[in-house]
Motif scaffolding. Structure first.
Motif, PDB file in Angstrom:
ATOM      1  N   UNK A 104      51.124  46.419  28.114  1.00  0.00           N
ATOM      2  CA  UNK A 104      49.852  47.066  27.767  1.00  0.00           C
ATOM      3  C   UNK A 104      50.044  48.534  27.413  1.00  0.00           C
ATOM      4  N   UNK A 105      51.160  49.115  27.837  1.00  0.00           N
ATOM      5  CA  UNK A 105      51.478  50.499  27.484  1.00  0.00           C
ATOM      6  C   UNK A 105      52.988  50.663  27.483  1.00  0.00           C
ATOM      7  N   UNK A 106      53.450  51.683  26.785  1.00  0.00           N
ATOM      8  CA  UNK A 106      54.882  51.952  26.745  1.00  0.00           C
ATOM      9  C   UNK A 106      55.589  51.179  25.641  1.00  0.00           C
ATOM     10  N   UNK A 107      56.893  51.434  25.513  1.00  0.00           N
ATOM     11  CA  UNK A 107      57.699  50.815  24.466  1.00  0.00           C
ATOM     12  C   UNK A 107      58.192  49.436  24.888  1.00  0.00           C
ATOM     13  N   UNK A 108      58.582  48.666  23.891  1.00  0.00           N
ATOM     14  CA  UNK A 108      59.154  47.345  24.135  1.00  0.00           C
ATOM     15  C   UNK A 108      60.147  47.047  23.019  1.00  0.00           C
ATOM     16  N   UNK A 109      61.047  46.089  23.289  1.00  0.00           N
ATOM     17  CA  UNK A 109      62.046  45.701  22.305  1.00  0.00           C
ATOM     18  C   UNK A 109      62.049  44.182  22.201  1.00  0.00           C
ATOM     19  N   UNK A 110      62.080  43.662  20.993  1.00  0.00           N
ATOM     20  CA  UNK A 110      62.199  42.223  20.791  1.00  0.00           C
ATOM     21  C   UNK A 110      63.626  41.781  21.083  1.00  0.00           C
ATOM     22  N   UNK A 111      63.757  40.633  21.754  1.00  0.00           N
ATOM     23  CA  UNK A 111      65.078  40.129  22.122  1.00  0.00           C
ATOM     24  C   UNK A 111      65.037  38.614  22.204  1.00  0.00           C
ATOM     25  N   UNK A 112      66.207  38.003  22.377  1.00  0.00           N
ATOM     26  CA  UNK A 112      66.287  36.560  22.574  1.00  0.00           C
ATOM     27  C   UNK A 112      66.931  36.271  23.933  1.00  0.00           C
ATOM     28  N   UNK A 113      66.414  35.279  24.619  1.00  0.00           N
ATOM     29  CA  UNK A 113      66.921  34.903  25.931  1.00  0.00           C
ATOM     30  C   UNK A 113      68.288  34.237  25.777  1.00  0.00           C
ATOM     31  N   UNK A 114      69.253  34.662  26.597  1.00  0.00           N
ATOM     32  CA  UNK A 114      70.587  34.058  26.581  1.00  0.00           C
ATOM     33  C   UNK A 114      70.890  33.281  27.850  1.00  0.00           C
ATOM     34  N   UNK A 115      70.189  33.629  28.948  1.00  0.00           N
ATOM     35  CA  UNK A 115      70.454  32.946  30.222  1.00  0.00           C
ATOM     36  C   UNK A 115      69.288  33.179  31.172  1.00  0.00           C
ATOM     37  N   UNK A 116      69.009  32.187  32.007  1.00  0.00           N
ATOM     38  CA  UNK A 116      67.973  32.312  33.026  1.00  0.00           C
ATOM     39  C   UNK A 116      68.615  32.067  34.381  1.00  0.00           C
ATOM     40  N   UNK A 117      68.438  33.016  35.287  1.00  0.00           N
ATOM     41  CA  UNK A 117      69.028  32.933  36.620  1.00  0.00           C
ATOM     42  C   UNK A 117      67.926  33.163  37.648  1.00  0.00           C
ATOM     43  N   UNK A 118      67.358  32.080  38.143  1.00  0.00           N
ATOM     44  CA  UNK A 118      66.227  32.213  39.050  1.00  0.00           C
ATOM     45  C   UNK A 118      65.025  32.765  38.300  1.00  0.00           C
ATOM     46  N   UNK A 119      64.550  33.919  38.735  1.00  0.00           N
ATOM     47  CA  UNK A 119      63.441  34.584  38.033  1.00  0.00           C
ATOM     48  C   UNK A 119      63.934  35.757  37.194  1.00  0.00           C
ATOM     49  N   UNK A 120      65.254  35.925  37.083  1.00  0.00           N
ATOM     50  CA  UNK A 120      65.829  36.964  36.228  1.00  0.00           C
ATOM     51  C   UNK A 120      66.210  36.368  34.878  1.00  0.00           C
ATOM     52  N   UNK A 121      66.072  37.180  33.846  1.00  0.00           N
ATOM     53  CA  UNK A 121      66.356  36.737  32.487  1.00  0.00           C
ATOM     54  C   UNK A 121      67.388  37.655  31.857  1.00  0.00           C
ATOM     55  N   UNK A 122      68.441  37.066  31.291  1.00  0.00           N
ATOM     56  CA  UNK A 122      69.403  37.828  30.505  1.00  0.00           C
ATOM     57  C   UNK A 122      69.027  37.671  29.034  1.00  0.00           C
ATOM     58  N   UNK A 123      69.243  38.734  28.266  1.00  0.00           N
ATOM     59  CA  UNK A 123      68.761  38.727  26.888  1.00  0.00           C
ATOM     60  C   UNK A 123      69.726  39.451  25.960  1.00  0.00           C
ATOM     61  N   UNK A 124      69.551  39.217  24.678  1.00  0.00           N
ATOM     62  CA  UNK A 124      70.321  39.904  23.640  1.00  0.00           C
ATOM     63  C   UNK A 124      69.348  40.518  22.655  1.00  0.00           C
TER      64      UNK A 124
END
Length: 208
Positions: A104-124
């Motif tokens: 809703x505020x601040x910057x963001x970057x588009x990425x693609x998910x590479x791995x899911x570990x529990x509730x953590x997400x790795x991305x590229x």
């Protein structure tokens, strides 16, 4: 037969137009980012996977590309997501979370998910190159280097561009790699502590 020939030439024309127009839009986006994007720093490592091909760029791996999932259902691998980011006091980028919606505020970057570990997400990230004069860059920086490198990047509307890479504040094209001992020492610094003031522990003796 005529229709097939017509479709063949039509397809050729479309591909030709896309090939010609794509670099224009990429250049336009880069210009927009350079002029108005938010500026950040991010710890990185570098590589040159196709060294036999003449090129003026290195591939960038953004270290610490992992964060808690902030969306609803967990994503799937290769899904496009939004990486929520902010700047720490030292200017380094901090990943706040990953979601399937824009913050809703601040910057963001588009990425693609590479791995899911529990509730953590790795991305590229969708951009992973930096343009450099490789005739001036010491090859150690993209082969065996273990020290800390910081990339500067501009971000706007989810897109980004790497504007440079630095070793201890010196542009890679004029920097000299540190000793192996110093590189090894740097490699032990946790990602979240890079750029933070060094802390020292003062020992005190108790009274007898």
């Amino acid at each position: 037969m005529l229709n097939k020939a017509y479709l063949k030439w039509l397809l050729f024309a479309v591909v030709a137009v896309v090939t010609l127009v794509s670099p224009f839009f990429i250049q336009q986006r880069s210009t927009t980012l350079l002029q108005g994007g938010g500026e950040y720093q991010w710890p990185v490592s570098l590589s040159r996977t196709a060294s036999w091909i003449p090129s003026d760029y290195l591939e960038v791996k953004f270290l610490g590309s992992r964060a808690p999932w902030q969306g609803g259902h967990l994503p799937v691998v290769n899904q496009e997501v939004y990486v929520w980011v902010s700047a720490k006091a030292n200017g380094l980028l901090e990943v706040k979370g990953v979601a399937d919606t824009k913050p809703t505020s601040g910057d963001y970057i588009l990425a693609r998910v590479t791995k899911i570990d529990g509730t953590d997400v790795e991305f590229q990230l969708l951009f992973n190159r930096v343009t450099l004069d490789l005739n001036k860059v010491n090859p150690q920086f993209y082969t065996t280097y273990k020290g800390t490198l910081l990339a500067t990047l501009k971000i706007k509307d989810g897109y980004g561009i790497v504007t440079g890479v630095y070793s201890r504040g010196v542009s890679l094209e004029v920097a000299t790699p540190e000793s192996e001992a110093q590189q090894e020492l740097d490699s032990r610094t946790p990602i979240e502590q890079i750029g933070e003031p060094a802390t020292s522990v003062v020992a005190t003796s108790g009274s007898e």
